[in-house]
Design a protein around this motif. Structure first.
Motif, mmCIF file in Angstrom:
data_model
loop_
_atom_site.group_PDB
_atom_site.id
_atom_site.type_symbol
_atom_site.label_atom_id
_atom_site.label_comp_id
_atom_site.label_asym_id
_atom_site.label_seq_id
_atom_site.Cartn_x
_atom_site.Cartn_y
_atom_site.Cartn_z
ATOM 1 N N TYR A 48 0.837 -1.195 0.000
ATOM 2 C CA TYR A 48 0.000 0.000 0.000
ATOM 3 C C TYR A 48 0.878 1.253 0.000
ATOM 4 C CZ TYR A 48 -3.190 -3.570 1.660
ATOM 5 O OH TYR A 48 -3.898 -4.734 1.778
ATOM 6 N N SER A 50 2.162 4.563 1.308
ATOM 7 C CA SER A 50 2.233 5.113 2.659
ATOM 8 C C SER A 50 2.793 6.528 2.605
ATOM 9 C CB SER A 50 3.140 4.232 3.538
ATOM 10 O OG SER A 50 4.511 4.484 3.253
ATOM 11 N N ARG A 52 5.514 7.502 3.403
ATOM 12 C CA ARG A 52 6.949 7.486 3.152
ATOM 13 C C ARG A 52 7.347 6.578 1.998
ATOM 14 N NH1 ARG A 52 9.570 10.271 7.028
ATOM 15 N NH2 ARG A 52 11.571 9.536 6.227
ATOM 16 N N THR A 55 4.159 0.099 1.923
ATOM 17 C CA THR A 55 4.145 -0.704 3.133
ATOM 18 C C THR A 55 3.315 -1.964 2.951
ATOM 19 O OG1 THR A 55 3.566 -0.722 5.496
ATOM 20 C CG2 THR A 55 2.163 0.584 4.048
ATOM 21 N N SER A 57 1.563 -3.066 5.492
ATOM 22 C CA SER A 57 0.643 -2.977 6.627
ATOM 23 C C SER A 57 0.968 -4.134 7.580
ATOM 24 C CB SER A 57 -0.828 -2.976 6.203
ATOM 25 O OG SER A 57 -1.272 -4.257 5.793
ATOM 26 N N ASP A 67 5.512 -5.453 10.352
ATOM 27 C CA ASP A 67 5.306 -4.820 9.050
ATOM 28 C C ASP A 67 6.646 -4.520 8.408
ATOM 29 O OD1 ASP A 67 6.253 -2.524 10.298
ATOM 30 O OD2 ASP A 67 4.475 -1.325 9.936
ATOM 31 N N GLU A 69 8.272 -1.730 5.427
ATOM 32 C CA GLU A 69 8.002 -0.539 4.622
ATOM 33 C C GLU A 69 9.235 -0.151 3.814
ATOM 34 O OE1 GLU A 69 5.960 3.827 5.194
ATOM 35 O OE2 GLU A 69 7.346 3.170 6.753
ATOM 36 N N ASP A 71 10.849 2.750 2.813
ATOM 37 C CA ASP A 71 10.897 4.174 3.117
ATOM 38 C C ASP A 71 11.697 4.838 1.999
ATOM 39 O OD1 ASP A 71 11.536 6.746 4.006
ATOM 40 O OD2 ASP A 71 11.704 6.129 6.104
#
Length: 308
Positions: A48, A50, A52, A55, A57, A67, A69, A71
């Motif tokens: 998804y 995000s 940043r 992610t 989730s 999780d 992510e 970034d």
């Protein structure tokens, strides 16, 4: 929304980074696949947008969650566990093999035991992750610009989604084809999909396309700077000839979908309006020619506005 919010990123200028990032997202997506229970049409495997980057989730693991992510502001892969521990992997020029090793090691450090199918899907050739030293590029500026493209696409797709009260997917990122997608469903079953995606079992497509649908999204292909797309499965008679807008959008017989090149959106007087018009017109092509019960499936998202 100002056109300045829609960044310019020529596909030709970041192809090597795109292809490396694609493999990295497949690794992370497969980690989610290994732990999340099946949800119809594989919705449990997606990423998804995000604030940043991208992610997973929350992913269930034993009695807790974790999780992961991407970034794309600090250029780190961040992993967090509900037990309070965390790890990072640098997003920098490195072979897929190194990223795979470092990511799996970081998961192990968090106490998260994981086994994945360690090769990519929907690409050819499908080089095993542990052997892939071909994909090793990472331009941080290009990766961030791609995320900013996704931010805009995610926002407009989310508004489009709000007009539908039937079964509809989240706006989510499929790492198989590297596209941001939102899918509406008529409520009827569909003929079994024939499959045919490279290095991907036909049964995967059978699950993904088990119901009649109209799907739209954005991916970094189909135009000089990527493209918005829309297709129907099964494609009803007359779909390809349905009038759509903006005027520069077109139906591709080779891809069996409508396309709106991103660069035409970015340079439009009102980019949001251009994408929205495309999404609504191409959905209408699927719903009208497919005889969907539109009165039961659509609703005004502002119906309670006076009470909000």
């Amino acid at each position: 929304m100002s056109r300045t919010m829609w960044p310019q990123l020529r596909v030709a200028d970041w192809t090597e980074t795109r292809d490396t990032l694609h493999m990295w997202t497949q690794i992370v997506g497969k980690i989610r696949l290994a732990h999340a229970p099946l949800v119809n049409h594989w919705w449990q495997v997606t990423l998804y947008v995000s604030p940043r980057g991208l992610t997973t989730s929350a992913i269930p693991y034993r009695a807790g969650v974790f999780d992961i992510e991407f970034d794309l502001l600090d250029h780190l892969l961040r992993m967090r566990s509900s037990n309070g521990t965390h790890r990072t992997v640098a997003l920098e020029p490195k072979p897929v093999a190194d990223f795979y090793r470092e990511t799996m090691q970081a998961l192990g450090d968090l106490g998260i035991e994981t086994r994945i199918q360690a090769h990519p899907n929907e690409v050819d050739p499908a080089i095993p992750f542990s052997e892939d030293r071909q994909h090793a590029s990472y331009d941080p500026n290009a990766a961030q610009l791609f995320w900013r493209q996704l931010l805009q696409a995610n926002r407009v797709l989310g508004e489009f989604r709000s007009h539908f009260v039937g079964k509809v997917s989240p706006v989510h990122f499929f790492w198989g084809a590297m596209d941001l997608a939102c899918t509406r469903f008529s409520g009827r079953t569909a003929p079994s999909h024939p499959g045919g995606a490279p290095n991907c079992g036909d049964w995967v497509m059978v699950e993904g396309y088990s119901r009649e649908l109209s799907s739209c999204g954005f991916w970094p292909g189909g135009g000089e700077e990527g493209a918005f797309y829309s297709y129907a499965y099964p494609e009803p008679h007359g779909f390809a000839d349905h009038p759509i807008s903006p005027a520069d959008a077109f139906y591709s017989p080779d891809l069996a979908q409508f396309l709106l090149p991103y660069e035409l959106v970015r340079t439009a007087a009102d980019p949001d309006r251009a994408v929205a018009d495309f999404l609504h017109a191409t959905y209408e092509a699927a719903a009208e020619h497919g005889d969907w019960d539109r009165a039961a499936l659509e609703e005004d998202p502002n119906r309670w506005q006076e009470h909000r």
